[in-house]
Enzyme design. Structure first.
Site, PDB file in Angstrom:
ATOM      1  N   GLU A 112      18.120 -13.575  32.518  1.00  0.00           N
ATOM      2  CA  GLU A 112      18.451 -14.696  33.372  1.00  0.00           C
ATOM      3  C   GLU A 112      19.683 -14.615  34.072  1.00  0.00           C
ATOM      4  OE1 GLU A 112      16.715 -17.507  29.637  1.00  0.00           O
ATOM      5  OE2 GLU A 112      18.838 -16.960  29.636  1.00  0.00           O
ATOM      6  N   CYS A 127      25.773 -17.245  37.873  1.00  0.00           N
ATOM      7  CA  CYS A 127      26.224 -16.374  36.829  1.00  0.00           C
ATOM      8  C   CYS A 127      25.214 -15.303  36.723  1.00  0.00           C
ATOM      9  CB  CYS A 127      26.205 -17.229  35.695  1.00  0.00           C
ATOM     10  SG  CYS A 127      26.143 -16.535  34.018  1.00  0.00           S
ATOM     11  N   CYS A 134      22.565  -7.810  24.076  1.00  0.00           N
ATOM     12  CA  CYS A 134      23.935  -7.393  24.075  1.00  0.00           C
ATOM     13  C   CYS A 134      24.240  -6.847  22.822  1.00  0.00           C
ATOM     14  CB  CYS A 134      24.736  -8.718  24.218  1.00  0.00           C
ATOM     15  SG  CYS A 134      26.611  -8.252  24.544  1.00  0.00           S
ATOM     16  N   CYS A 138      28.229 -11.440  19.339  1.00  0.00           N
ATOM     17  CA  CYS A 138      29.188 -12.623  18.967  1.00  0.00           C
ATOM     18  C   CYS A 138      28.246 -13.635  18.111  1.00  0.00           C
ATOM     19  CB  CYS A 138      29.845 -13.196  20.007  1.00  0.00           C
ATOM     20  SG  CYS A 138      30.852 -12.004  21.136  1.00  0.00           S
ATOM     21  N   CYS A 141      26.726 -16.701  19.606  1.00  0.00           N
ATOM     22  CA  CYS A 141      26.041 -16.345  21.171  1.00  0.00           C
ATOM     23  C   CYS A 141      24.187 -16.050  20.922  1.00  0.00           C
ATOM     24  CB  CYS A 141      26.809 -15.096  21.809  1.00  0.00           C
ATOM     25  SG  CYS A 141      25.737 -14.763  23.287  1.00  0.00           S
ATOM     26  N   GLU A 182      27.566  -7.545  28.212  1.00  0.00           N
ATOM     27  CA  GLU A 182      28.828  -7.124  28.042  1.00  0.00           C
ATOM     28  C   GLU A 182      29.067  -6.406  29.332  1.00  0.00           C
ATOM     29  OE1 GLU A 182      32.268  -7.649  26.946  1.00  0.00           O
ATOM     30  OE2 GLU A 182      32.098  -6.712  28.712  1.00  0.00           O
ATOM     31  N   CYS A 354      27.180 -21.567  28.697  1.00  0.00           N
ATOM     32  CA  CYS A 354      27.774 -20.578  28.070  1.00  0.00           C
ATOM     33  C   CYS A 354      27.375 -20.206  26.556  1.00  0.00           C
ATOM     34  CB  CYS A 354      29.286 -20.823  27.855  1.00  0.00           C
ATOM     35  SG  CYS A 354      30.122 -19.238  27.246  1.00  0.00           S
TER      36      CYS A 354
HETATM   37  S1  SF4 Z   1      29.229 -13.847  24.068  1.00  0.00           S
HETATM   38 FE1  SF4 Z   1      28.770 -12.167  25.852  1.00  0.00          FE
HETATM   39  S2  SF4 Z   1      29.541 -10.351  24.774  1.00  0.00           S
HETATM   40 FE2  SF4 Z   1      29.315 -11.877  23.025  1.00  0.00          FE
HETATM   41  S3  SF4 Z   1      27.057 -11.468  22.407  1.00  0.00           S
HETATM   42 FE3  SF4 Z   1      27.062 -13.062  23.749  1.00  0.00          FE
HETATM   43  S4  SF4 Z   1      26.653 -11.819  25.800  1.00  0.00           S
HETATM   44 FE4  SF4 Z   1      27.423 -10.494  24.178  1.00  0.00          FE
END
Ligand code: SF4
Length: 364
Positions: A112, A127, A134, A138, A141, A182, A354
């Site tokens: 995306e 963005c 990833c 996190c 996320c 990341e 985010c």
């Molecule tokens: S916040 Fe960023 S680094 Fe952390 S899991 Fe999500 S995409 Fe990956």
């Protein structure tokens, strides 16, 4: 309410030559690479400049529309190359105008990109994603829940920008690498794509932001590269115990390693960092956390960007702090001499904010 627009524009991704070798995308190639390409096709060097203009300035995807290229050259290009390899699987427009593009890659994976408008500055930013999924995982996320699938190529990173810029008809002069993945774990492609976006798509380095969860060796590499871009670091907690609970990456690179890397980055580049801090109710939003954060950042040239958590689905057990808690946190950190901003949310209704990018079309 979410407006779903535009179905699949081109369902065929993996375009191939007659011998089944995939057509090579041109987006992502530098002027030098295009010169080598036209020379290899027995064409004069000035054709590279024309081709460069068509793909990066006019954003044309069909060789037949490149009217100042002679037919024999267009035919040679069509046999071996395609301008880009992404197709749009879905496009959603939020009530606030934020637009989320779901791109399908040649191997069927999806990523995306999000186009945002900042009214107060009258500017657009996109963005970009750098990986499919990833590995950093996190806890708050949505992308982390997908796991890591693969890195994006230089071409796939660059094409997201070129496509969004052309499709929106807007002048998109800001890029943030805050989409899926990341970025610093796809470092070589990230840096090459950034140079192409700067030199070929003419996005100023100062208008590019790389966001990282804290991949310490790559922070030293980026400092040595001395690019005039902005580094944003997702800190999200002022102590190891809190950080580890929400960001497993902190087990590999603890604050004792991360903070010296950040000081080194600032002293080498003389650039101000952005410290990102997601506010999770009852987890990292207490006054003690705010004081610890203020102390941790003393002596570091940085601004702090607070991001009140955006609930998604079952929210993974996390909650957004109250307005009072958010402002209390902001006020405390400000007393340590830091400029503290609250992120203005964009596209929450289409899950483009985010931590919300997670290819939702896949799971519908
Ligand atoms: S916040 Fe960023 S680094 Fe952390 S899991 Fe999500 S995409 Fe990956």
């Amino acid at each position: 309410m979410t407006a779903l627009l535009q179905p699949v524009l081109n369902p065929i991704n993996a375009l191939t030559q007659p011998n089944n070798v995939p057509l090579e995308p041109l987006l992502g190639k530098s002027m030098e690479a295009l010169r080598a390409l036209v020379t290899a096709l027995d064409e004069p060097a000035f054709r590279a400049q024309q081709l460069h203009q068509w793909i990066y300035v006019h954003c044309v995807r069909d060789f037949e529309q490149m009217t100042n290229l002679k037919k024999t050259f267009r035919d040679k290009l069509t046999e071996r190359y395609q301008v880009g390899s992404l197709t749009v699987a879905e496009k959603q427009v939020s009530q606030d105008g934020t637009t989320k593009y779901l791109f399908r890659l040649p191997d069927g994976q999806v990523v995306e990109s999000v186009l945002m408008y900042f009214e107060e500055r009258g500017t657009y930013a996109v963005c970009l994603s750098t990986q499919v999924g990833c590995a950093v995982n996190c806890d708050f996320c949505a992308t982390g829940k997908l796991g890591f699938k693969r890195n994006l190529s230089v071409s796939e990173i660059v094409e997201q920008y070129v496509y969004v810029q052309a499709d929106s008809g807007k002048e998109v002069r800001n890029i943030v690498y805050m989409g899926q993945g990341e970025p610093m774990l796809n470092y070589d492609n990230l840096i090459e794509a950034t140079h192409i976006l700067n030199q070929s798509a003419e996005v100023g380095m100062r208008h590019i932001t790389i966001s990282t969860s804290g991949i310490v060796p790559r922070i030293y590499d980026l400092a040595a590269a001395d690019l005039q871009l902005t580094l944003a670091v997702s800190l999200h907690a002022p102590d190891n115990a809190t950080r580890e609970a929400i960001m497993p990456i902190n087990r590999k690179w603890r604050l004792e390693e991360l903070m010296p890397a950040l000081h080194h980055y600032v002293s080498t580049t003389n650039k101000r960092l952005t410290i990102e801090y997601i506010l999770l109710a009852g987890v990292n939003d207490q006054p003690s956390h705010a004081h610890d954060l203020g102390k941790l950042l003393q002596g570091l040239k940085c601004n702090v960007n607070l991001i009140p958590y955006n609930p998604i689905g079952d929210s993974y057990g996390y909650k957004r702090p109250s307005g009072n808690a958010i402002h209390r946190f902001k006020d405390i950190v400000s007393t340590y001499g830091k400029k503290v901003t609250l992120r203005v949310e964009r596209g929450v209704d289409i899950a483009a904010a985010c931590g919300q990018l997670a290819n939702q079309v896949q799971v519908r």
